[in-house]
Design an enzyme around this catalytic site. Structure first.
Site, mmCIF file in Angstrom:
data_model
loop_
_atom_site.group_PDB
_atom_site.id
_atom_site.type_symbol
_atom_site.label_atom_id
_atom_site.label_comp_id
_atom_site.label_asym_id
_atom_site.label_seq_id
_atom_site.Cartn_x
_atom_site.Cartn_y
_atom_site.Cartn_z
ATOM 1 N N LYS A 157 -101.344 65.973 -8.004
ATOM 2 C CA LYS A 157 -100.648 67.219 -7.720
ATOM 3 C C LYS A 157 -101.546 68.095 -6.858
ATOM 4 O O LYS A 157 -102.757 67.915 -6.891
ATOM 5 C CB LYS A 157 -100.234 67.952 -9.002
ATOM 6 N N TYR A 209 -99.494 74.646 -11.431
ATOM 7 C CA TYR A 209 -99.532 74.580 -12.888
ATOM 8 C C TYR A 209 -98.685 75.701 -13.488
ATOM 9 O O TYR A 209 -97.968 75.498 -14.481
ATOM 10 C CB TYR A 209 -100.965 74.699 -13.414
#
Length: 361
Positions: free
Chosen positions: A132, A217
């Site tokens: 990510k 996140y």
């Protein structure tokens, strides 16, 4: 025919004898017990987190690397016993297609390079794991998904938090609602960074910037805590140290709005240390603090329940979960579409901050 019957009887295959043979008689020679993983990019995350985690995994193991730094090769070979034939560079990584030792190619490069090399990985016919954030743009995310579908390989995005047990409790509660309707969610992550250094994270072209690096996140946390997708976003960028943060933002603050009236606030910053994910509900609240750290993720609820299930290594759990999805031919826990949704929100956040107004998702 008589000889054939005699053979069948002796080997225990007569009259349904097949059913009494242990299952591994048929599978051990044809199905790997562990998948071979090749790490693409040998920076800090591969060196200090993924490679050590692969020494703890049960269903996958480190078998190869792709690097543009020849001086790193002997170090990795001494430490992990990687064979010469499993060492690649960025020009010849296409040859992984012919290497039976490698089943999965894990892209661990700066964000701006994810799309190019995840597509190259998919074209080898190997399964693809991509760190990510998935890529810089929605278009790049879509290209990765298309390449994996075209080559019939599985794709997973490295959101380790979704594999972490305390986080999984919040994901479950997004559906069961033990504290009633969720009214607001807060997801903030930041670090008091005094000297960020001249790394790719400060390079806009390479996909630097906190909204990409750790801001996802907060975005992902809001999405899995609510179990819903936002319909609009309002955001702003702040920069109190323009002499340091020349290309990327120091702080981003955003609000996500949902169909049912729920709102969520998010923040990512290099100006303060913060790490919290909290849901306020009609009958109480619950939170994780920290919610994003490599270790020590823990939380509590308004009625005194502790969320403190321990696991040895988040990255090992993530990679084992993904390996099992491949071995058992099950859907990935965090597929490419999950990464794409977060990048669509990142793009909308940046657009809102540029326009100074709300953006519809």
């Amino acid at each position: 025919m008589k000889n054939r019957r005699s053979f069948i009887k002796k080997t225990g295959l007569f009259m349904g004898g097949l059913s009494v043979l242990p299952q591994y008689t048929f599978t051990s020679k044809f199905q790997k017990k562990k998948l071979g993983v090749c790490l693409v990019g040998l920076g800090n995350y591969s060196e200090n987190l993924l490679a050590p985690a692969l020494q703890l995994t049960q269903h996958c193991e480190l078998k190869g690397v792709v690097t543009g730094s020849p001086n790193k090769i002997p170090v990795w070979q001494r430490k992990y016993g990687i064979l010469d034939k499993n060492i690649y560079n960025y020009d010849n990584m296409d040859d992984i297609a012919n290497n039976p030792d490698i089943d999965v190619i894990y892209i661990v490069l700066p964000t701006g390079l994810h799309s190019r090399y995840a597509i190259k990985a998919a074209e080898t016919g190997k399964h693809v794991w991509c760190e990510k954030p998935m890529a810089k743009t929605v278009e790049e995310c879509e290209a990765i998904i298309k390449a994996c579908n075209k080559n019939k390989v599985k794709l997973s995005i490295g959101y380790r938090m979704q594999h972490e047990p305390n986080t999984q409790t919040l994901i479950k509660w997004s559906h069961t609602r033990p504290y009633g309707k969720i009214e607001t969610v807060k997801a903030e992550i930041g670090f008091n960074i005094q000297n960020p250094g001249n790394t790719w994270r400060m390079d806009k072209e390479l996909g630097g910037g906190l909204i990409y690096d750790v801001g996802v996140y907060s975005i992902n946390g809001i999405r899995y805590t609510t179990g819903s997708e936002p319909i609009s976003v309002t955001a702003l960028h702040k920069n109190t140290r323009p002499e340091i943060f020349k290309e990327v933002e120091e702080t981003t603050i955003f609000t996500l709005n949902f169909n049912d009236g729920l709102t969520a606030s998010g923040k990512t910053t290099a100006a303060e240390s913060v790490n919290i994910l909290k849901a306020d509900c009609e009958n109480g609240w619950y939170q994780l603090q920290p919610f994003q750290s490599y270790t020590g993720v823990k939380g509590k609820t308004s009625d005194g329940q502790l969320l403190d299930t321990y696991i040895e290594n988040q990255q090992a759990k993530q990679m084992d979960d993904d390996a099992l999805s491949i071995l058992q031919n099950k859907p990935m826990m965090v597929p490419g579409e999950e990464g794409l949704k977060d990048i669509a929100i990142v793009e909308a956040i940046n657009e809102s901050a540029r326009l100074g107004s709300s953006v519809i998702l």
